[in-house]
Scaffold this active site. Structure first.
Site, mmCIF file in Angstrom:
data_model
loop_
_atom_site.group_PDB
_atom_site.id
_atom_site.type_symbol
_atom_site.label_atom_id
_atom_site.label_comp_id
_atom_site.label_asym_id
_atom_site.label_seq_id
_atom_site.Cartn_x
_atom_site.Cartn_y
_atom_site.Cartn_z
ATOM 1 N N ARG A 67 0.817 -1.212 0.000
ATOM 2 C CA ARG A 67 0.000 0.000 0.000
ATOM 3 C C ARG A 67 0.856 1.270 0.000
ATOM 4 N NH1 ARG A 67 -5.497 -0.338 1.538
ATOM 5 N NH2 ARG A 67 -6.350 -2.221 0.554
ATOM 6 N N ASP A 177 -15.965 8.674 9.458
ATOM 7 C CA ASP A 177 -14.907 7.699 9.206
ATOM 8 C C ASP A 177 -13.567 8.424 9.271
ATOM 9 O OD1 ASP A 177 -14.952 4.652 7.941
ATOM 10 O OD2 ASP A 177 -13.111 5.744 7.490
#
Length: 304
Positions: A67, A177
């Site tokens: 990532r 979030d």
């Protein structure tokens, strides 16, 4: 899972290259692979823990490597040591947001764990409607860790199905979030055809707009109920509550036990007396907190 400002999906603010130039030499040619040294990995693990409370282990090393390797390519960095210096530098705050966004997994579906929405529909809403006889007509639900929005829109559909019993009510859903990118996606309310397959056809027809060859959009009947915002659960919470219901599903699995205890205590404080808490299918409050009673499968009610 969250506070911060909106992040660009193209890799960050346009002045990143000037930041990189101040980090040191060696920038220019970007290799196809980057070695993640032990010290750099430990540095990133600690930063993620301190910033977001997310616990990373050696098992996640390959995932983190993949990532964050993309971030190095975007930024034009040649190794993780430079990346760590950028993260800790005076202008590294924006990249710390991108770091958390990059490693956060956002797998979700509409009507995921459907027994939760059945319970909301068949148990909680009738209880609240009965209690409204004393004049209270306010309903607040928090989707903590809303990801790309499937959960809060499913909650909104469930509430709209109960329109007669909620007529005249002040109803709001807060959806938050940590990942600023997914919050922006959720607020847009646009979903490709494969993402909406789990929505019953009648609900698709009623609550969604769009042609078959276009992404479907949530209609105003749902959108008017929801407020989306980025929020870090480990930082201060700007809302006061109290909430009737909190959904925090598949979020605390990333936290260690002390962090879980603090979080569930804060949820209890934010809920009204006898308010409900929904957690994920692999999560449990057993030996974590005594402030909730189990009332259903991964469904809890505030006890004190």
């Amino acid at each position: 899972m969250r506070t911060g400002s909106s992040s660009r999906t193209d890799g960050g603010p346009p002045d990143y290259q000037s930041i990189v130039r101040r980090i040191g030499s060696g920038v220019g040619h970007v290799g196809s692979e980057y070695a993640l040294q032990d010290g750099d990995f430990r540095h990133i693990v600690k930063l993620v823990m301190d910033t977001a409370g997310i616990v990373l282990s050696e098992k996640t090393r390959a995932f983190i490597h993949g990532r964050l390797g993309r971030r190095l390519r975007i930024l034009g960095l040649s190794d993780f040591a430079q990346y760590c210096r950028l993260l800790e530098g005076p202008e590294g705050e924006a990249e710390r947001h991108n770091l958390i966004n990059a490693i956060t997994t956002n797998h979700t579906n509409f009507f995921r764990e459907p027994h939760h929405f059945d319970y909301l529909s068949k148990t909680i809403l009738p209880v609240l409607a009965e209690a409204s006889s004393n004049g209270r007509r306010r309903l607040r639900i928090w989707s903590a860790g809303c990801s790309t929005g499937e959960e809060p829109y499913t909650i909104a559909m469930t509430l709209r199905d109960h329109r007669p019993s909620l007529t005249g009510w002040d109803v709001k859903i807060l959806a938050t979030d940590l990942d600023t990118n997914v919050v922006a996606h959720a607020a847009e309310g646009l979903y490709d055809a494969d993402r909406i397959e789990s929505i019953p056809p009648a609900h698709r027809k009623r609550f969604m707009n769009g042609r078959p060859d276009e992404p479907a959009s949530m209609n105003e009947e749902l959108r008017s109920l929801i407020m989306f915002a980025p929020l870090n659960l480990l930082e201060s919470w700007p809302m006061r509550g109290p909430f009737d219901v909190i959904f925090c599903r598949n979020v605390v699995i990333y936290f260690d036990k002390p962090t879980q205890r603090r979080l569930f205590d804060r949820y209890a404080d934010m809920l009204k007396p006898d308010g409900w808490l929904f957690v994920g299918h692999s999560e449990s409050l057993l030996n974590v907190t005594d402030r909730f009673d189990l009332v259903g499968r991964t469904i809890y009610r505030r006890a004190r």
